[in-house]
Enzyme design. Structure first.
Site, mmCIF file in Angstrom:
data_model
loop_
_atom_site.group_PDB
_atom_site.id
_atom_site.type_symbol
_atom_site.label_atom_id
_atom_site.label_comp_id
_atom_site.label_asym_id
_atom_site.label_seq_id
_atom_site.Cartn_x
_atom_site.Cartn_y
_atom_site.Cartn_z
ATOM 1 N N ASP A 181 -6.100 -7.103 -0.921
ATOM 2 C CA ASP A 181 -5.019 -6.126 -1.120
ATOM 3 C C ASP A 181 -4.460 -6.287 -2.536
ATOM 4 O O ASP A 181 -3.781 -7.280 -2.836
ATOM 5 C CB ASP A 181 -3.921 -6.355 -0.081
ATOM 6 C CG ASP A 181 -2.853 -5.276 -0.109
ATOM 7 O OD1 ASP A 181 -2.855 -4.456 -1.058
ATOM 8 O OD2 ASP A 181 -2.006 -5.247 0.805
ATOM 9 N N THR A 211 -4.909 4.775 9.925
ATOM 10 C CA THR A 211 -4.893 3.503 10.663
ATOM 11 C C THR A 211 -3.602 2.720 10.442
ATOM 12 O O THR A 211 -3.168 1.969 11.306
ATOM 13 C CB THR A 211 -6.072 2.620 10.232
ATOM 14 O OG1 THR A 211 -5.942 2.317 8.834
ATOM 15 C CG2 THR A 211 -7.393 3.341 10.460
ATOM 16 N N GLU A 254 2.726 -5.538 -2.970
ATOM 17 C CA GLU A 254 3.113 -6.155 -1.705
ATOM 18 C C GLU A 254 2.075 -7.181 -1.264
ATOM 19 O O GLU A 254 2.401 -8.296 -0.838
ATOM 20 C CB GLU A 254 3.292 -5.090 -0.619
ATOM 21 C CG GLU A 254 4.465 -4.157 -0.849
ATOM 22 C CD GLU A 254 4.104 -2.954 -1.711
ATOM 23 O OE1 GLU A 254 2.991 -2.957 -2.292
ATOM 24 O OE2 GLU A 254 4.931 -2.035 -1.835
ATOM 25 N N ASP A 266 13.952 11.653 -12.452
ATOM 26 C CA ASP A 266 12.768 11.774 -13.308
ATOM 27 C C ASP A 266 11.713 12.713 -12.741
ATOM 28 O O ASP A 266 10.747 13.038 -13.411
ATOM 29 C CB ASP A 266 12.141 10.399 -13.574
ATOM 30 C CG ASP A 266 11.702 9.705 -12.291
ATOM 31 O OD1 ASP A 266 11.874 10.292 -11.202
ATOM 32 O OD2 ASP A 266 11.191 8.575 -12.371
ATOM 33 N N ASP A 315 19.634 6.586 -7.787
ATOM 34 C CA ASP A 315 18.431 6.456 -6.993
ATOM 35 C C ASP A 315 18.220 4.985 -6.661
ATOM 36 O O ASP A 315 18.413 4.118 -7.513
ATOM 37 C CB ASP A 315 17.235 7.003 -7.784
ATOM 38 C CG ASP A 315 15.989 7.069 -6.927
ATOM 39 O OD1 ASP A 315 16.092 7.539 -5.788
ATOM 40 O OD2 ASP A 315 14.924 6.652 -7.409
ATOM 41 N N PHE A 370 -6.387 -0.065 3.481
ATOM 42 C CA PHE A 370 -5.294 0.633 4.168
ATOM 43 C C PHE A 370 -5.530 2.148 4.114
ATOM 44 O O PHE A 370 -6.011 2.676 3.116
ATOM 45 C CB PHE A 370 -3.960 0.313 3.502
ATOM 46 C CG PHE A 370 -2.791 1.050 4.084
ATOM 47 C CD1 PHE A 370 -2.129 0.561 5.194
ATOM 48 C CD2 PHE A 370 -2.364 2.255 3.531
ATOM 49 C CE1 PHE A 370 -1.050 1.251 5.736
ATOM 50 C CE2 PHE A 370 -1.287 2.949 4.060
ATOM 51 C CZ PHE A 370 -0.630 2.441 5.170
ATOM 52 N N SER A 371 -5.189 2.835 5.187
ATOM 53 C CA SER A 371 -5.240 4.299 5.200
ATOM 54 C C SER A 371 -4.035 4.822 5.960
ATOM 55 O O SER A 371 -3.455 4.112 6.797
ATOM 56 C CB SER A 371 -6.533 4.803 5.850
ATOM 57 O OG SER A 371 -6.476 4.651 7.252
ATOM 58 N N ALA A 372 -3.672 6.049 5.664
ATOM 59 C CA ALA A 372 -2.509 6.657 6.326
ATOM 60 C C ALA A 372 -2.759 6.868 7.811
ATOM 61 O O ALA A 372 -1.813 6.999 8.592
ATOM 62 C CB ALA A 372 -2.178 7.987 5.655
ATOM 63 N N ASP A 397 13.920 16.378 -8.617
ATOM 64 C CA ASP A 397 15.288 16.029 -9.031
ATOM 65 C C ASP A 397 15.915 17.118 -9.902
ATOM 66 O O ASP A 397 17.126 17.099 -10.142
ATOM 67 C CB ASP A 397 15.287 14.714 -9.829
ATOM 68 C CG ASP A 397 14.949 13.511 -8.970
ATOM 69 O OD1 ASP A 397 15.385 13.486 -7.809
ATOM 70 O OD2 ASP A 397 14.248 12.614 -9.462
#
Length: 688
Positions: free
Chosen positions: A353, A388, A357, A526, A316, A384-386, A530
């Site tokens: 943030d 925008t 990152e 894990d 992975d 942050f939003s999925a 998988d």
């Protein structure tokens, strides 16, 4: 740093040696020893020589008493040395199992009727819990059994199992929901669904697997054992035929004496593959023990053996090849702006943030330009939003944003931007093609540039892959990234192939394709997704932090949950196979010198011409035979350290490895007995 489970004393600690010696004497019981047919036949031979010694004492046997008695003694020592090697390997496992037993406590549990924190509970003992039961575990309480977290999240101290003192998070609904009985909740509360019945918990299985006595023989061990039995039968028939042949030869030649029973027995024991037969159980047990030293539990010897034959590794990307968290590595300005201007805007957009990152952007701006800013009280944070796909902050009348290229472009256009920098699309595309993530930064209605976010490849991983490639093992990276990103990371990590945008069914299909082509496949995992691929793989390594379905599908579990352990597991698997092969080569090569020692001595009175074969110039027939018997016995304890430690692993092609080992263990196996038998013969001569 990971702190492994407490290791027992050295394998040559006096207490461990004494326990192993007592166990080796218990293993002389024929009901136990018959499981090792070669050594069982040596025990029978030892009984025969003991009888001939008794007959020599009474005068019923014409052979010298000292000779029959000494041969009998050393044959018994041969058997004891063999059982001692196995007992010593088992002793280390038992010491580890004992330390695990001490860590178990008979705790109580709060059993619930349903998975709700405010529901009533009944206090029961851990031994009363069965699969499917629900229990509430609060801060300061020990988890009573193996299970999955079905509600809540908690900090858990797993040092009782992994040896790692740093607590870990266990929560419901993710790939880190599995908990192990005997671990301690140190913060918050969770509801756990029990997944193992009493006596079947992970800790119970660990204890049973660590104890060498419960280890089942692997297919390669069984195949080698068949070969050893066949060789033993051949030598038994040869020795049985020497007796009538010598009787006939004496009558035909008119001189000499037939080969005695003691000499025939000594010849049989010296020619039989006693060395490898004595060390074979210890090699397998010690191999699993070396895995445990790395905090890896093999649920079967077959899995470890298969690891030695693996030629395809599925790895992975996240957490194995890369660190798993993207970091800001550079600021790329566009539209005529400079890098410092971009760094200031990126820093402002990242102040609130708290993701890895976001923190890396703040760190990079500070390192490159010594920029430090604080959020003012009247600032408005934009999360942050999925929908925008951007985040930032409104502070002092200025709007700072960072996010996906199309989202930021749409935002600045809505804010009144007339033009978009012409070089933006090229920069974004270049960063994406390099396997990184481009984050576009804007200030009000103006785009200043792009943050280059990169998933960092682990240092030294390329060297490991190069070693595997030199051994003929193909590495395949599995990732959910798009093909462009996957290709860039695969090139940087220097893996042989990759599977992008991987889904559970695609992983399974890939493993089956390799297996149908004749490859042995290993993989790590894990998550619940998988589990199908882990169940299909020849070597399946599950993380201890993973879900219960993943752990149940695997045949090896890594207590440290470090996916790169797969590389260590493959090395140990190969080391076990190499050790077994090398000692087999050494054992069989030994016989060449023994031919020159025993056969001329046994038949010299009938055929004086055989004296030319006495190349070692041994003192007498009795001395030659006794020297060979003594060498045959003492070589076993001398090789015990090698059997326990294993042959040194050398990453090289199979052809070179074969030649290398034949030169060392093949030639060495022929030379060592000549030297050893001659030295022993000289010592016997001095005593005589």
């Amino acid at each position: 740093m990971s702190k492994h489970i407490k290791q027992p004393q050295s394998p040559f600690d006096s207490k461990l040696l004494m326990c192993a010696l007592l166990d080796s004497l218990k293993k002389l019981d024929p009901r136990i020893l018959w499981h090792n047919p070669v050594m069982f036949s040596v025990e029978i031979a030892s009984i025969i020589t003991l009888v001939t010694f008794a007959l020599s004492l009474t005068g019923a046997n014409t052979e010298p008493v000292w000779f029959t008695g000494t041969v009998s003694l050393w044959l018994w020592l041969t058997v004891i040395f063999a059982t001692f090697a196995e007992a010593l390997a088992e002793g280390r496992g038992k010491a580890r199992a004992a330390s695990l037993r001490e860590s178990r406590t008979d705790v109580t549990a709060k059993q619930l009727a349903n998975a709700e924190f405010n529901s009533a509970f009944t206090t029961v003992g851990a031994s009363q819990l069965h699969k499917g039961d629900l229990i509430l575990v609060e801060a300061g309480e020990i988890i009573a059994g193996d299970g999955d977290v079905v509600a809540g999240a908690a900090m858990v101290n797993e040092s009782a199992v992994t040896g790692e003192s740093a607590p870990v998070i266990r929560e419901s609904g993710g790939d880190r929901s599995a908990v192990t009985g005997g671990t301690l909740v140190i913060a918050n509360a969770i509801i756990v669904r029990i997944t193992a019945n009493p006596g079947e918990t992970f800790l119970d299985r660990m204890i049973g697997l660590i104890e060498g006595a419960k280890r089942r023989k692997t297919p390669n061990e069984l195949a080698l054992e068949v070969l050893l039995i066949a060789l033993t039968l051949v030598f038994l028939l040869v020795c049985a035929n020497i007796s009538p042949l010598s009787i006939y030869s004496v009558k035909a030649a008119g001189h000499g004496t037939p080969v005695s029973l003691t000499i025939l027995v000594a010849l049989f024991v010296c020619l039989a593959p006693t060395t490898i037969a004595a060390l074979l159980p210890a090699i397998g047990i010690a191999g699993m023990d070396r895995l445990f030293q790395k905090n890896v539990i093999a649920l079967s010897g077959r899995a470890v053996e298969a690891a030695g034959d693996v030629n395809v590794l599925l790895l992975d990307k996240t957490g194995t090849i890369t660190y798993g968290s993207r970091e800001a590595v550079s600021f790329v300005p566009v539209g005529g702006h400079n890098e410092r201007e971009l760094a200031e805007a990126a820093l402002m957009a990242s102040l609130a943030d708290e993701t890895p990152e976001g923190r890396s952007v703040v760190v990079l701006a500070k390192l490159k330009y010594s920029l430090i800013r604080e959020i003012l009280k009247d600032s408005e944070v934009v999360d942050f939003s999925a929908i925008t796909r951007l985040s930032g902050i409104n502070m002092e009348g200025t709007r700072y944003r960072k996010g996906a290229s199309d989202s930021v472009v749409a935002f600045v256009k809505k804010s009144g931007a007339i033009t978009i920098p012409s070089d933006l699309a090229g920069v974004v595309d270049k960063i994406a093609r390099a396997g990184a993530t481009p984050l576009v930064v804007s200030k009000d209605s103006e785009i200043l540039g792009v943050i280059n976010l990169k998933d960092i490849v682990k240092g030294g991983i390329q060297k490991r892959f190069l070693q595997l490639r030199s051994m003929g093992i193909k590495t395949v990276m599995i990732t959910g990234d798009n093909p462009l990103t996957a290709a860039a990371i695969a090139a940087e990590a220097q893996v042989d192939d990759f599977l992008a945008q991987a889904k559970p069914e695609e992983k399974l299909r890939l493993i089956r394709d390799y297996q149908e082509a004749g490859y042995m496949v290993a993989m790590t995992g894990d998550g619940t997704n998988d589990a199908p691929a882990l169940a299909q793989a020849d070597v399946a390594v599950a993380m201890n932090t993973g879900t219960q379905p993943a752990r149940e599908a695997a045949n090896i579990i890594d207590l440290d949950s470090n996916p790169t352990k797969l590389l260590d597991i493959v090395e140990i698997g190969k080391q076990i196979l190499m050790t077994r092969g090398n000692l087999t080569t050494f054992s069989i090569s030994n016989d060449i010198a023994k031919y020159f020692a025993i056969i001329p001595a046994a038949l010299l009175s009938i055929y004086p011409q055989l004296g030319v074969l006495n190349v070692m110039r041994l003192n007498s027939p009795h001395s030659a035979i006794l020297s060979a018997v003594i060498f045959n016995a003492i070589i076993i304890p001398m090789l015990v350290p090698l059997a326990l430690k294993g042959t040194k692993f050398r990453p090289m092609p199979a052809e070179r490895l074969l030649i290398h080992n034949l030169l060392i263990y093949g030639v060495g196996g022929m030379v060592a007995p000549f030297v050893g038998i001659k030295i022993i013969d000289m010592c016997i001569g001095m005593l005589g």
